[in-house]
Design an enzyme around this catalytic site. Structure first.
Site, PDB file in Angstrom:
ATOM      1  N   LYS A 181       0.802  -1.214   0.000  1.00 30.48           N
ATOM      2  CA  LYS A 181       0.000   0.000   0.000  1.00 30.48           C
ATOM      3  C   LYS A 181       0.843   1.276   0.000  1.00 30.48           C
ATOM      4  CE  LYS A 181      -0.815  -0.730   4.894  1.00 30.48           C
ATOM      5  NZ  LYS A 181      -1.834  -1.079   5.875  1.00 30.48           N
ATOM      6  N   ARG A 182       2.026   1.171   0.532  1.00 30.97           N
ATOM      7  CA  ARG A 182       2.880   2.360   0.544  1.00 30.97           C
ATOM      8  C   ARG A 182       3.331   2.774  -0.858  1.00 30.97           C
ATOM      9  NH1 ARG A 182       5.095   4.530   5.188  1.00 30.97           N
ATOM     10  NH2 ARG A 182       4.194   3.545   7.028  1.00 30.97           N
TER      11      ARG A 182
END
Length: 509
Positions: free
Chosen positions: A262-263
């Site tokens: 997700k980063r």
RNA sequence: GCCGCGUUGGUCAAGAGGUUAAGACGCCUCCCUUUCACGGAGGAAUCACGGGUUCGAGUCCCGUACGUGGUACCA
């Protein structure tokens, strides 16, 4: 052909947003099941109470709903094998753990997590396996009475599988073919935790058996633990009912190393979740921020599914655009790629663009309308709205692009790119536009062709080429050098508005 | 470290011993359009490396490199 009805499952744990890889796993499961007229089951794997996240389960259902991948059975939809939430099946697992204990394929272990941590530090490459088992505190190393005493005193324990120390575990993966592991390479995995909850290893086998799953497709990260599962199927006496396995390739970061996380979305500027997700956990200042989803960024579910499907799968033809029904018809698990694929956001956007172009605007009209409303533009004339959407759809990659591509149909441009007109402006052109206004005001018909013909006639009368007048007109109407054909625009915005905008700019020159 | 899985242009990929090694995204050029797109025509760019096997290897075998996953009382 299959002798049993195909049943597949997707089993997420409710710990956060549903990312690309997760949705693709759902998709492949779903496509396979539907291809064979089978069922798609959604099971919630919430056995880790420390990682439970409020709202995550609802969010998963919302995502599936948006994608149009409806489970046949789930905690929400019910079904004959309920409950579908593992936390509600706690007692079931214990029973099978005890069976394994009784048959000598599992044992009690009393070591605390702290003790094990210490071991790992002390012994390089420490594994809880046949090599170290006897030196640890468990029902294999302890006598029966010692074990019974500990149990009686309620000393916390886990139940671990007793991995054979010299056995070749082999199985066929529908994507990769024959896969081999040596049993000595895997440690004695915990099956039942001290809190009485099963780990994934036990729960997945028990539930797949009880729920009559015929095919188990999951991410490649599970491949190394497959031998544990296979042994469990065998030890529990269910080997003939074991589902066929397929381990799906991973979706990788676009720029380099590792699984997409997700980063990466924030870092590289694209979504990784199906829909917006906000982690409700407090404390971590970083986690409370909303993470953008494909839906909110303006993706069509058709495009989202399409781009995911061809990330690792193709039917061997040149076709790239598939509807869900076409995917169901053509999907085959054997044609799934073996290697992980780097995610390419540019290509993802291309898919969306294609779907915007080929779907009737009425199918996404409502969503665009809502986007406009969020930006403060309320649409009242739906007929005009559809006409506008039709006019600008070719230049919209994301649903959100419709706004800037078509605001000027509804409100006069706030700024006029006057600098693009001025240099070539002269008295003659000024005269032309003054006359154009007069002629337009007298027009009985207000259609594209009437507008263009009138425009050309007057241009000819002024000995001007209509070409050099179209750009100024465009800028007067939309404010800049963009948008669909000028006469299309004029015909949609109407006579009064057209005249008003020309007059306004004339006043600026 | 150990174990597993993988490796065709920048990216997604077709390819199952003999092909000029498809196609798509992106990039570049041109045409269309006196806007921006859409559309059309072209272009640059690839079989990780080394050994075998074979008349012939991107395709089969071995090794190396690299990537990736696992190695938790997480899934």
């Amino acid at each position: 052909m299959m002798d049993k009805k195909v049943r597949v499952r997707f089993a997420p744990s409710p710990t956060g947003g549903l990312h690309l890889g997760g949705v693709r796993t759902v998709l492949f499961n779903y496509l396979f099941a539907k291809h064979f007229g089978g069922d798609f089951i959604l099971r919630i794997e919430d056995t880790d109470q420390t990682r439970f996240v409020e709202g995550a389960e609802d969010y998963i259902f919302e995502c599936l709903k948006w994608c149009g991948l409806t489970p046949d059975e789930s905690p929400l939809h019910g079904g004959p094998y309920a409950p579908y939430r593992q936390s509600e099946r706690k007692e079931i697992y214990r029973q099978y753990a005890e069976q394994l204990l009784k048959d000598g394929h599992a044992y009690y272990a009393f070591d605390t997590p702290e003790e094990l941590d210490a071991k790992r530090k002390e012994i390089p490459n420490f594994q809880y396996n046949h090599q170290h088992r006897l030196a640890l505190r468990n029902s294999v190393s302890l006598t029966e009475t010692e074990t019974a005493k500990l149990l009686e005193k309620n000393v916390p324990y886990v139940i671990r599988i007793k991995m054979p120390d010299n056995e070749e575990v082999r199985f066929t993966d529908m994507i990769r073919g024959e896969v081999n592991f040596h049993s000595s390479q895997t440690d004695d995995k915990v099956l039942l935790k001290a809190d009485g909850m099963p780990t994934y290893h036990l729960a997945v086998v028990v539930d797949d058996y009880l729920m009559k799953i015929t095919h188990a497709f999951r991410g490649e990260e599970w491949l190394p633990s497959a031998p544990v599962h296979i042994l469990l199927w065998k030890y529990l006496g269910w080997i003939n009912d074991m589902p066929k396995w397929a381990h799906l390739p991973l979706i990788l970061k676009p720029d380099g190393n590792g699984k997409l996380s997700k980063r990466d979305g924030d870092r590289l500027g694209f979504p990784v979740f199906a829909m917006n997700w906000t982690d409700p956990k407090t404390g971590d200042p970083d986690s409370h921020r909303e993470i953008k989803g494909f839906k909110e960024l303006g993706f069509l579910p058709e495009a989202f599914l399409n781009l995911l499907a061809v990330l690792g799968w193709n039917d061997g033809t040149e076709q790239e655009i598939y509807s869900l029904d076409e995917m169901i018809e053509k999907f085959s698990i054997e044609r799934v790629h073996h290697a992980g694929a780097k995610f390419d956001y540019e290509k993802a956007k291309w898919f969306n663009h294609e779907w915007i172009k080929r779907l009737p605007v009425t199918s996404y009209q409502l969503r665009v309308k809502k986007i406009f409303e969020e930006k403060g533009l309320v649409i009242t004339d739906d007929e005009k709205f559809v006409k506008v959407l039709e006019l600008v759809k070719d230049r919209c990659t994301l649903l959100t692009d419709f706004y800037e591509q078509s605001v000027f149909f509804f409100v006069a441009p706030s700024t006029i790119d006057i600098d693009s007109i001025k240099p070539k402006w002269n008295e003659n052109k000024q005269m032309f536009f003054v006359e154009l206004i007069r002629a337009y005001e007298l027009l009985q018909q207000w259609q594209h062709d009437d507008l263009e013909n009138t425009f050309k006639e007057i241009a000819a009368a002024h000995q001007l080429k209509s070409g050099e007048l179209m750009l100024p007109l465009r800028i007067m109407l939309v404010g800049g050098k963009f948008g669909p054909g000028v006469f299309d625009i004029a015909s949609v915005i109407g006579k009064d508005e057209t005249v008003k905008r020309i007059e306004y700019t004339l006043g600026l020159l």
